[in-house]
Scaffold this motif. Structure first.
Motif, short mmCIF file in Angstrom:
data_model
loop_
_atom_site.label_atom_id
_atom_site.label_comp_id
_atom_site.label_asym_id
_atom_site.label_seq_id
_atom_site.Cartn_x
_atom_site.Cartn_y
_atom_site.Cartn_z
N GLY A 133 0.82 -1.19 0.00
CA GLY A 133 0.00 0.00 0.00
C GLY A 133 0.86 1.25 0.00
N ALA A 134 0.21 2.40 0.16
CA ALA A 134 0.94 3.66 0.09
C ALA A 134 2.02 3.75 1.16
CB ALA A 134 -0.04 4.83 0.22
N ARG A 135 1.69 3.37 2.39
CA ARG A 135 2.68 3.47 3.47
C ARG A 135 3.84 2.52 3.24
NH1 ARG A 135 0.41 3.38 9.46
NH2 ARG A 135 -0.57 5.23 8.55
N GLY A 136 3.54 1.31 2.82
CA GLY A 136 4.59 0.35 2.54
C GLY A 136 5.49 0.82 1.40
N ALA A 137 4.89 1.46 0.38
CA ALA A 137 5.68 1.96 -0.74
C ALA A 137 6.61 3.08 -0.28
CB ALA A 137 4.75 2.46 -1.84
N MET A 138 6.14 3.93 0.63
CA MET A 138 6.99 4.99 1.16
C MET A 138 8.20 4.40 1.89
SD MET A 138 4.05 7.59 2.59
CE MET A 138 5.20 8.76 3.27
N LEU A 139 7.95 3.38 2.70
CA LEU A 139 9.05 2.73 3.42
C LEU A 139 10.01 2.04 2.46
CD1 LEU A 139 7.10 1.24 6.46
CD2 LEU A 139 8.64 3.22 6.47
N ALA A 140 9.45 1.47 1.38
CA ALA A 140 10.30 0.83 0.37
C ALA A 140 11.23 1.84 -0.28
CB ALA A 140 9.43 0.13 -0.68
N VAL A 141 10.72 3.03 -0.58
CA VAL A 141 11.55 4.09 -1.17
C VAL A 141 12.70 4.45 -0.23
CG1 VAL A 141 11.60 6.52 -1.86
CG2 VAL A 141 9.73 5.05 -2.62
N LEU A 142 12.37 4.68 1.04
CA LEU A 142 13.42 5.05 2.00
C LEU A 142 14.44 3.92 2.17
CD1 LEU A 142 11.22 6.80 4.72
CD2 LEU A 142 12.84 7.90 3.17
N GLY A 143 13.94 2.68 2.25
CA GLY A 143 14.84 1.54 2.39
C GLY A 143 15.76 1.38 1.20
N TRP A 144 15.20 1.56 -0.02
CA TRP A 144 15.99 1.45 -1.24
C TRP A 144 17.09 2.51 -1.29
CZ3 TRP A 144 17.20 -0.96 -5.75
CH2 TRP A 144 17.70 -0.18 -6.79
N VAL A 145 16.70 3.74 -1.04
CA VAL A 145 17.67 4.84 -1.13
C VAL A 145 18.78 4.68 -0.10
CG1 VAL A 145 17.96 7.34 -0.82
CG2 VAL A 145 16.05 6.46 -2.18
#
Length: 206
Positions: A133-145
């Protein structure tokens, strides 16, 4: 596998042209291959990747823009991007004089851009292929970067150990700053936060 949209093929073509132009009268040939080979490999693989895992044109544009910034930086070994010369030619003044800079900050811009421009494609992958979901995608972006930034700095450290001193120096672009790695990672993280804060994590429409 789906066909690649024309707009995305055009972006790939433009990036390829920029990569080839960057090799003309290459001023730092000793580090050119190190700088540009990842982009070359990604361009070669992009038709297969985009057919296997389609992305929106917005996501492809973000990736292409980041790689274009990296290609420009790679041509000048990052530390020597002549933005002050360009600014002087246009305005009669330099950015360094106006902002009180004592080093070339182009590498800082690219690290920040990596974080910001990762938001759209990584969030899209996380939502479309990861089912987040949106929150998980936000965390994925931060984790990736954060993860990619840390791995890149480790790669630069290993290169320093393996390569000749001058080659490693030019590639790493520390410019004498002992905290260069930490500042680069912090700027990438700040870029990701900025991208998320302006809503770039939302799934693109096109």
């Amino acid at each position: 596998m789906s066909a690649i949209p024309f707009a995305q093929r055009r972006l790939i073509g433009l990036l390829l042209a920029l990569l080839l132009i960057a090799q003309i009268d290459q001023p730092y040939p000793e580090v050119a291959l190190l700088q540009h080979i990842p982009t070359m490999l990604l361009l070669v693989a992009s038709p297969w990747l985009l057919r296997r895992w389609p992305l929106s044109t917005g996501s492809v544009a973000c990736i292409a823009l980041f790689l274009a910034l990296h290609t420009l930086g790679g041509r000048y070994a990052y530390s020597n991007v002549p933005y002050d010369d360009w600014a002087r030619a246009l305005t009669g003044a330099t950015l360094s004089d106006g902002l009180g800079w004592t080093r070339n900050h182009y590498d800082r811009l690219v690290h920040f851009a990596f974080g910001g421009l990762s938001a759209v494609p990584v969030a899209e992958v996380a939502r479309r292929w990861g089912g987040l979901g949106a929150r998980g995608a936000m965390l994925a972006v931060l984790g990736w970067v954060l993860a990619v930034s840390a791995l890149y700095e480790v790669f630069e450290w290993l290169l320093t150990l393996a390569a000749a001193g001058e080659t490693a120096d030019r590639y790493n672009g520390q410019q004498g700053d002992m905290w260069d790695a930490q500042k680069d990672m912090a700027l990438a993280a700040l870029g990701a936060v900025a991208g998320l804060a302006i809503g770039m994590w939302r799934r693109p429409k096109g």
